[in-house]
Design an enzyme around this catalytic site. Structure first.
Site, short mmCIF file in Angstrom:
data_model
loop_
_atom_site.label_atom_id
_atom_site.label_comp_id
_atom_site.label_asym_id
_atom_site.label_seq_id
_atom_site.Cartn_x
_atom_site.Cartn_y
_atom_site.Cartn_z
N ASP A 1 -40.73 -47.48 -4.36
CA ASP A 1 -41.44 -46.51 -3.52
C ASP A 1 -40.66 -46.25 -2.24
O ASP A 1 -41.22 -46.26 -1.15
CB ASP A 1 -42.85 -47.02 -3.21
CG ASP A 1 -43.77 -45.90 -2.69
OD1 ASP A 1 -43.43 -44.71 -2.91
OD2 ASP A 1 -44.80 -46.20 -2.07
N GLY B 1 -52.60 -46.85 2.86
CA GLY B 1 -51.90 -46.28 1.72
C GLY B 1 -52.78 -46.25 0.50
O GLY B 1 -54.00 -46.45 0.59
N GLY C 1 -52.65 -48.19 9.62
CA GLY C 1 -52.55 -47.12 8.64
C GLY C 1 -53.07 -47.55 7.30
O GLY C 1 -53.45 -48.71 7.08
N LYS D 1 -50.49 -56.41 5.66
CA LYS D 1 -50.89 -55.46 4.61
C LYS D 1 -51.93 -56.11 3.73
O LYS D 1 -51.69 -57.17 3.14
CB LYS D 1 -49.69 -55.02 3.78
CG LYS D 1 -50.07 -53.99 2.72
CD LYS D 1 -48.87 -53.32 2.10
CE LYS D 1 -49.30 -52.22 1.16
NZ LYS D 1 -48.16 -51.44 0.62
N VAL E 1 -52.83 -51.35 6.36
CA VAL E 1 -51.94 -52.12 7.23
C VAL E 1 -52.59 -52.29 8.60
O VAL E 1 -53.10 -51.34 9.19
CB VAL E 1 -50.57 -51.42 7.38
CG1 VAL E 1 -49.65 -52.23 8.28
CG2 VAL E 1 -49.93 -51.22 6.01
#
Length: 359
Positions: free
Chosen positions: A141, A25, A23, A45, A30
Protein backbone atom coordinates in the site's frame (compact mmCIF):
# COMPACT_ATOMS: atom_id res chain seq x y z
CA UNK A 1 -15.99 -5.89 27.79
CA UNK A 2 -14.23 -4.69 24.65
CA UNK A 3 -13.03 -1.17 24.15
CA UNK A 4 -14.69 0.79 21.34
CA UNK A 5 -12.03 1.50 18.69
CA UNK A 6 -13.86 4.56 17.32
CA UNK A 7 -12.61 6.89 20.05
CA UNK A 8 -9.86 5.81 22.43
CA UNK A 9 -8.68 9.28 23.52
CA UNK A 10 -7.97 9.08 27.25
CA UNK A 11 -7.69 5.29 27.26
CA UNK A 12 -4.54 3.27 27.96
CA UNK A 13 -3.33 0.48 25.68
CA UNK A 14 -0.60 -1.50 27.38
CA UNK A 15 2.01 1.07 28.38
CA UNK A 16 0.70 3.75 26.02
CA UNK A 17 -1.65 6.58 26.98
CA UNK A 18 -3.82 7.74 24.06
CA UNK A 19 -3.78 11.54 23.80
CA UNK A 20 -5.33 12.53 20.46
CA UNK A 21 -6.78 11.14 17.27
CA UNK A 22 -4.67 11.75 14.16
CA UNK A 23 -6.54 10.02 11.33
CA UNK A 24 -8.45 7.03 10.07
CA UNK A 25 -7.97 4.49 7.30
CA UNK A 26 -9.89 1.56 5.87
CA UNK A 27 -8.89 -0.92 8.57
CA UNK A 28 -7.42 1.18 11.35
CA UNK A 29 -7.40 4.44 13.28
CA UNK A 30 -4.19 6.30 14.14
CA UNK A 31 -3.74 8.11 17.46
CA UNK A 32 -1.04 10.19 19.08
CA UNK A 33 0.03 8.70 22.39
CA UNK A 34 2.70 8.67 25.06
CA UNK A 35 4.71 5.57 25.97
CA UNK A 36 4.89 5.85 29.75
CA UNK A 37 7.82 3.41 30.13
CA UNK A 38 10.05 4.82 27.40
CA UNK A 39 8.94 8.42 27.92
CA UNK A 40 8.31 8.87 24.19
CA UNK A 41 5.50 10.43 22.19
CA UNK A 42 4.39 7.76 19.75
CA UNK A 43 1.87 7.00 17.00
CA UNK A 44 -0.60 4.20 17.72
CA UNK A 45 -2.46 2.36 14.96
CA UNK A 46 -5.54 0.53 16.22
CA UNK A 47 -7.21 -2.20 14.19
CA UNK A 48 -10.92 -1.52 13.81
CA UNK A 49 -13.17 -3.98 15.60
CA UNK A 50 -15.79 -4.18 12.85
CA UNK A 51 -15.84 -6.38 9.73
CA UNK A 52 -12.41 -7.92 9.12
CA UNK A 53 -11.06 -6.62 12.43
CA UNK A 54 -13.33 -9.01 14.31
CA UNK A 55 -12.29 -12.04 12.24
CA UNK A 56 -10.06 -14.37 14.35
CA UNK A 57 -7.97 -15.39 11.34
CA UNK A 58 -7.50 -11.78 10.27
CA UNK A 59 -6.49 -10.79 13.79
CA UNK A 60 -3.92 -13.57 13.94
CA UNK A 61 -2.45 -12.44 10.62
CA UNK A 62 -2.32 -8.88 11.96
CA UNK A 63 -0.23 -10.14 14.90
CA UNK A 64 2.07 -12.08 12.60
CA UNK A 65 2.58 -9.18 10.24
CA UNK A 66 3.18 -6.76 13.13
CA UNK A 67 6.09 -9.00 14.14
CA UNK A 68 7.44 -8.75 10.59
CA UNK A 69 7.26 -4.95 10.62
CA UNK A 70 9.02 -4.84 13.99
CA UNK A 71 12.04 -6.56 12.43
CA UNK A 72 12.78 -3.62 10.16
CA UNK A 73 15.11 -0.82 11.17
CA UNK A 74 16.16 1.82 8.65
CA UNK A 75 16.26 5.64 8.77
CA UNK A 76 13.79 5.69 5.88
CA UNK A 77 11.19 3.48 7.58
CA UNK A 78 8.92 4.28 10.51
CA UNK A 79 9.96 1.92 13.29
CA UNK A 80 7.43 -0.37 14.98
CA UNK A 81 8.21 -0.14 18.70
CA UNK A 82 5.60 -2.46 20.16
CA UNK A 83 2.29 -4.16 19.50
CA UNK A 84 -0.28 -5.91 21.63
CA UNK A 85 -3.90 -6.45 22.53
CA UNK A 86 -5.90 -4.68 25.24
CA UNK A 87 -9.49 -5.69 25.98
CA UNK A 88 -9.91 -7.05 22.47
CA UNK A 89 -8.23 -4.07 20.76
CA UNK A 90 -5.19 -4.88 18.59
CA UNK A 91 -2.70 -2.04 18.23
CA UNK A 92 0.71 -1.09 16.83
CA UNK A 93 3.01 1.42 18.52
CA UNK A 94 5.25 3.31 16.08
CA UNK A 95 7.63 6.24 15.93
CA UNK A 96 5.81 9.57 15.80
CA UNK A 97 7.01 11.67 12.86
CA UNK A 98 6.55 15.38 13.51
CA UNK A 99 5.78 16.75 10.08
CA UNK A 100 3.50 16.09 7.11
CA UNK A 101 2.52 13.28 4.81
CA UNK A 102 3.70 13.64 1.24
CA UNK A 103 0.04 13.55 0.23
CA UNK A 104 -0.73 16.61 2.36
CA UNK A 105 2.42 18.36 1.21
CA UNK A 106 1.46 17.90 -2.45
CA UNK A 107 -2.09 19.13 -1.85
CA UNK A 108 -0.79 22.36 -0.26
CA UNK A 109 2.18 23.07 -2.49
CA UNK A 110 1.39 25.46 -5.34
CA UNK A 111 4.63 25.68 -7.29
CA UNK A 112 5.95 22.62 -9.19
CA UNK A 113 8.86 20.63 -7.81
CA UNK A 114 12.25 20.69 -9.46
CA UNK A 115 13.68 17.54 -10.95
CA UNK A 116 16.24 17.44 -8.13
CA UNK A 117 13.48 17.29 -5.52
CA UNK A 118 11.59 14.60 -7.45
CA UNK A 119 14.74 12.47 -7.65
CA UNK A 120 15.55 12.97 -3.96
CA UNK A 121 12.06 11.93 -2.91
CA UNK A 122 12.04 8.84 -5.10
CA UNK A 123 15.53 7.79 -4.03
CA UNK A 124 14.68 8.14 -0.34
CA UNK A 125 11.59 5.93 -0.74
CA UNK A 126 13.48 3.38 -2.86
CA UNK A 127 16.25 3.05 -0.26
CA UNK A 128 13.78 2.47 2.55
CA UNK A 129 11.82 -0.08 0.55
CA UNK A 130 15.05 -1.77 -0.51
CA UNK A 131 15.61 -2.66 3.15
CA UNK A 132 12.04 -3.94 3.51
CA UNK A 133 12.30 -6.08 0.39
CA UNK A 134 15.68 -7.34 1.56
CA UNK A 135 13.92 -8.67 4.65
CA UNK A 136 11.33 -10.32 2.41
CA UNK A 137 8.59 -7.84 3.28
CA UNK A 138 6.22 -6.30 0.70
CA UNK A 139 4.41 -3.08 1.60
CA UNK A 140 1.38 -3.48 -0.71
CA UNK A 141 0.00 0.00 0.00
CA UNK A 142 2.79 2.38 -0.96
CA UNK A 143 1.31 5.84 -1.63
CA UNK A 144 1.95 9.50 -0.66
CA UNK A 145 -0.34 9.22 2.38
CA UNK A 146 2.04 6.56 3.75
CA UNK A 147 5.18 8.63 3.16
CA UNK A 148 5.96 11.07 5.96
CA UNK A 149 8.31 14.06 5.86
CA UNK A 150 9.63 15.37 9.16
CA UNK A 151 10.21 19.07 9.80
CA UNK A 152 13.94 18.38 9.41
CA UNK A 153 13.39 17.09 5.88
CA UNK A 154 13.73 13.38 6.65
CA UNK A 155 11.47 11.09 4.66
CA UNK A 156 10.10 7.89 6.19
CA UNK A 157 7.77 5.22 4.83
CA UNK A 158 5.05 4.15 7.25
CA UNK A 159 2.12 1.72 7.55
CA UNK A 160 4.20 -1.43 7.22
CA UNK A 161 1.91 -3.09 9.77
CA UNK A 162 -0.21 -4.51 6.95
CA UNK A 163 2.71 -5.68 4.85
CA UNK A 164 3.33 -9.34 4.23
CA UNK A 165 6.35 -11.59 3.98
CA UNK A 166 7.37 -13.00 0.62
CA UNK A 167 6.05 -16.53 0.14
CA UNK A 168 3.50 -16.26 2.95
CA UNK A 169 -0.25 -15.66 2.63
CA UNK A 170 -1.20 -12.06 3.28
CA UNK A 171 -4.33 -10.40 4.58
CA UNK A 172 -6.05 -10.36 1.22
CA UNK A 173 -9.34 -12.22 1.25
CA UNK A 174 -12.62 -11.80 -0.58
CA UNK A 175 -13.93 -9.42 2.08
CA UNK A 176 -10.63 -7.65 2.74
CA UNK A 177 -9.15 -5.35 0.10
CA UNK A 178 -5.53 -4.38 0.70
CA UNK A 179 -4.09 -1.47 -1.24
CA UNK A 180 -5.25 1.75 -2.88
CA UNK A 181 -6.53 1.26 -6.47
CA UNK A 182 -4.91 4.51 -7.67
CA UNK A 183 -1.47 3.01 -6.94
CA UNK A 184 -2.07 -0.71 -7.49
CA UNK A 185 -0.23 -2.74 -10.11
CA UNK A 186 -2.22 -4.50 -12.84
CA UNK A 187 -1.47 -7.93 -11.37
CA UNK A 188 -2.89 -6.82 -8.01
CA UNK A 189 -6.13 -5.78 -9.70
CA UNK A 190 -6.50 -8.98 -11.73
CA UNK A 191 -8.00 -12.00 -10.02
CA UNK A 192 -5.84 -15.07 -10.06
CA UNK A 193 -2.64 -13.28 -11.08
CA UNK A 194 0.36 -13.80 -8.77
CA UNK A 195 2.05 -10.72 -7.32
CA UNK A 196 5.35 -10.10 -5.59
CA UNK A 197 7.62 -7.24 -4.46
CA UNK A 198 7.33 -5.64 -7.91
CA UNK A 199 3.88 -4.29 -7.00
CA UNK A 200 5.74 -1.86 -4.67
CA UNK A 201 8.00 -0.87 -7.59
CA UNK A 202 4.90 -0.13 -9.69
CA UNK A 203 3.42 1.94 -6.84
CA UNK A 204 6.66 3.93 -6.65
CA UNK A 205 6.29 4.53 -10.39
CA UNK A 206 2.79 5.94 -9.92
CA UNK A 207 4.09 8.23 -7.16
CA UNK A 208 6.92 9.28 -9.49
CA UNK A 209 4.41 10.05 -12.26
CA UNK A 210 2.37 12.13 -9.81
CA UNK A 211 5.47 14.08 -8.73
CA UNK A 212 6.74 14.63 -12.27
CA UNK A 213 3.46 15.64 -13.91
CA UNK A 214 1.45 16.88 -10.90
CA UNK A 215 -1.28 14.63 -12.22
CA UNK A 216 -2.36 11.03 -11.67
CA UNK A 217 -1.78 8.65 -14.59
CA UNK A 218 -5.41 7.49 -14.53
CA UNK A 219 -8.38 9.50 -13.30
CA UNK A 220 -12.15 9.18 -13.08
CA UNK A 221 -14.26 6.96 -10.86
CA UNK A 222 -12.99 3.75 -9.26
CA UNK A 223 -13.82 1.56 -12.24
CA UNK A 224 -12.16 3.96 -14.69
CA UNK A 225 -9.03 4.09 -12.53
CA UNK A 226 -8.84 0.30 -12.36
CA UNK A 227 -9.37 -0.04 -16.10
CA UNK A 228 -6.62 2.53 -16.66
CA UNK A 229 -4.09 0.46 -14.72
CA UNK A 230 -5.22 -2.75 -16.43
CA UNK A 231 -4.88 -1.10 -19.84
CA UNK A 232 -1.54 0.55 -19.13
CA UNK A 233 -1.92 3.50 -21.49
CA UNK A 234 -0.81 6.45 -19.38
CA UNK A 235 -0.14 9.78 -21.09
CA UNK A 236 3.50 10.80 -21.21
CA UNK A 237 3.10 14.09 -23.08
CA UNK A 238 1.95 16.21 -20.12
CA UNK A 239 4.02 19.28 -19.14
CA UNK A 240 6.81 18.42 -16.70
CA UNK A 241 10.04 19.82 -15.31
CA UNK A 242 11.67 16.39 -15.47
CA UNK A 243 14.17 15.41 -18.14
CA UNK A 244 13.82 12.58 -20.63
CA UNK A 245 16.23 10.51 -18.54
CA UNK A 246 14.02 10.93 -15.46
CA UNK A 247 10.85 10.09 -17.43
CA UNK A 248 12.59 6.99 -18.77
CA UNK A 249 13.17 5.80 -15.19
CA UNK A 250 9.54 6.51 -14.28
CA UNK A 251 8.31 4.55 -17.30
CA UNK A 252 10.39 1.56 -16.24
CA UNK A 253 9.12 1.78 -12.66
CA UNK A 254 5.55 1.86 -13.92
CA UNK A 255 5.84 -0.70 -16.71
CA UNK A 256 2.57 -2.58 -17.22
CA UNK A 257 4.18 -6.03 -17.24
CA UNK A 258 6.07 -6.91 -14.06
CA UNK A 259 8.95 -8.43 -16.02
CA UNK A 260 9.48 -5.11 -17.84
CA UNK A 261 9.88 -3.12 -14.61
CA UNK A 262 12.94 -2.79 -12.45
CA UNK A 263 13.32 -6.20 -10.86
CA UNK A 264 14.47 -4.79 -7.54
CA UNK A 265 14.33 -1.56 -5.54
CA UNK A 266 18.13 -1.70 -5.45
CA UNK A 267 18.30 -1.46 -9.25
CA UNK A 268 15.82 1.42 -9.28
CA UNK A 269 17.74 3.21 -6.51
CA UNK A 270 21.00 2.83 -8.45
CA UNK A 271 19.56 4.55 -11.55
CA UNK A 272 17.93 7.27 -9.46
CA UNK A 273 21.18 7.93 -7.60
CA UNK A 274 23.22 8.13 -10.81
CA UNK A 275 20.84 10.63 -12.38
CA UNK A 276 20.60 12.64 -9.15
CA UNK A 277 24.39 12.90 -8.90
CA UNK A 278 24.58 14.00 -12.54
CA UNK A 279 21.98 16.70 -11.94
CA UNK A 280 23.70 17.84 -8.73
CA UNK A 281 27.06 18.18 -10.50
CA UNK A 282 25.39 20.15 -13.27
CA UNK A 283 23.69 22.42 -10.72
CA UNK A 284 27.00 23.04 -8.92
CA UNK A 285 28.73 23.94 -12.17
CA UNK A 286 25.90 26.28 -13.08
CA UNK A 287 26.22 27.95 -9.69
CA UNK A 288 29.95 28.36 -10.19
CA UNK A 289 30.83 25.67 -7.68
CA UNK A 290 29.66 27.75 -4.73
CA UNK A 291 27.23 26.42 -2.17
CA UNK A 292 24.48 28.74 -1.05
CA UNK A 293 23.87 28.81 2.66
CA UNK A 294 20.49 30.47 2.47
CA UNK A 295 18.60 27.18 2.33
CA UNK A 296 20.11 26.05 5.63
CA UNK A 297 18.17 28.79 7.39
CA UNK A 298 14.84 28.05 5.72
CA UNK A 299 12.21 27.67 8.40
CA UNK A 300 9.28 25.31 8.23
CA UNK A 301 6.82 27.54 10.08
CA UNK A 302 3.73 26.14 11.75
CA UNK A 303 2.15 22.83 10.83
CA UNK A 304 -0.21 24.56 8.42
CA UNK A 305 2.37 26.89 6.87
CA UNK A 306 3.87 25.39 3.73
CA UNK A 307 5.54 28.56 2.49
CA UNK A 308 9.28 28.07 2.54
CA UNK A 309 8.97 24.38 3.31
CA UNK A 310 9.51 23.48 -0.34
CA UNK A 311 12.92 25.15 -0.40
CA UNK A 312 13.80 23.56 2.92
CA UNK A 313 12.75 20.15 1.67
CA UNK A 314 14.74 20.52 -1.52
CA UNK A 315 17.87 21.52 0.39
CA UNK A 316 17.66 18.72 2.94
CA UNK A 317 15.69 15.74 1.64
CA UNK A 318 17.70 12.95 0.13
CA UNK A 319 21.00 14.78 0.50
CA UNK A 320 22.45 11.54 1.82
CA UNK A 321 21.85 12.46 5.45
CA UNK A 322 19.37 10.99 7.88
CA UNK A 323 18.72 10.81 11.59
CA UNK A 324 19.27 7.65 13.58
CA UNK A 325 19.31 7.18 17.38
CA UNK A 326 19.34 10.91 17.93
CA UNK A 327 22.32 11.59 15.68
CA UNK A 328 22.87 12.48 12.05
CA UNK A 329 24.06 9.79 9.65
CA UNK A 330 25.86 11.00 6.50
CA UNK A 331 25.53 8.64 3.53
CA UNK A 332 28.41 8.98 1.07
CA UNK A 333 29.22 7.35 -2.23
CA UNK A 334 32.22 5.06 -2.76
CA UNK A 335 33.90 7.70 -4.90
CA UNK A 336 33.52 10.30 -2.17
CA UNK A 337 34.98 7.95 0.45
CA UNK A 338 37.96 7.08 -1.78
CA UNK A 339 38.67 10.79 -2.42
CA UNK A 340 38.58 11.53 1.32
CA UNK A 341 41.02 8.70 2.06
CA UNK A 342 43.37 9.87 -0.70
CA UNK A 343 43.27 13.42 0.70
CA UNK A 344 43.90 12.23 4.28
CA UNK A 345 46.73 9.96 3.15
CA UNK A 346 48.34 12.86 1.27
CA UNK A 347 48.11 15.16 4.29
CA UNK A 348 49.61 12.46 6.53
CA UNK A 349 52.49 11.91 4.05
CA UNK A 350 53.26 15.65 3.92
CA UNK A 351 53.22 15.93 7.72
CA UNK A 352 55.46 12.88 8.10
CA UNK A 353 57.93 14.20 5.51
CA UNK A 354 58.02 17.58 7.22
CA UNK A 355 58.71 16.00 10.58
CA UNK A 356 61.54 13.86 9.19
CA UNK A 357 63.18 16.82 7.39
CA UNK A 358 62.72 19.50 10.02
CA UNK A 359 62.19 17.45 13.17
Amino acid sequence: MRLATEDLVGATLGRVRIDARLGEGAVGTVYRGHHTTLGLDVAVKVLKSDNAGSDPEYRERFRREARLAARLEHPGLVRVIDFGEEDGVLYLVMDLVDGFSLDRFLSRRKDPMTELTVLKLLLAVALGMQTAHGAGIIHRDLKPANILISRKGQLRVTDLGLARETGMPGLTREKVSVGSPAYMAPESLSQGMPSDHRIDIYALGVIAYQLAFRHMPYTGDLQQTIQGHLGGNARWDRPTVCSRECIRIIKKLMAHAAEDRYQSMAAAAADLRRLLQTRQRKARRKAGGGASGSNNNAGTGSSSDFSGFGAFLESRLGSYTSEHDGGQVIHTTLRERVMVWILLTGIAAVMTGGYLVFG
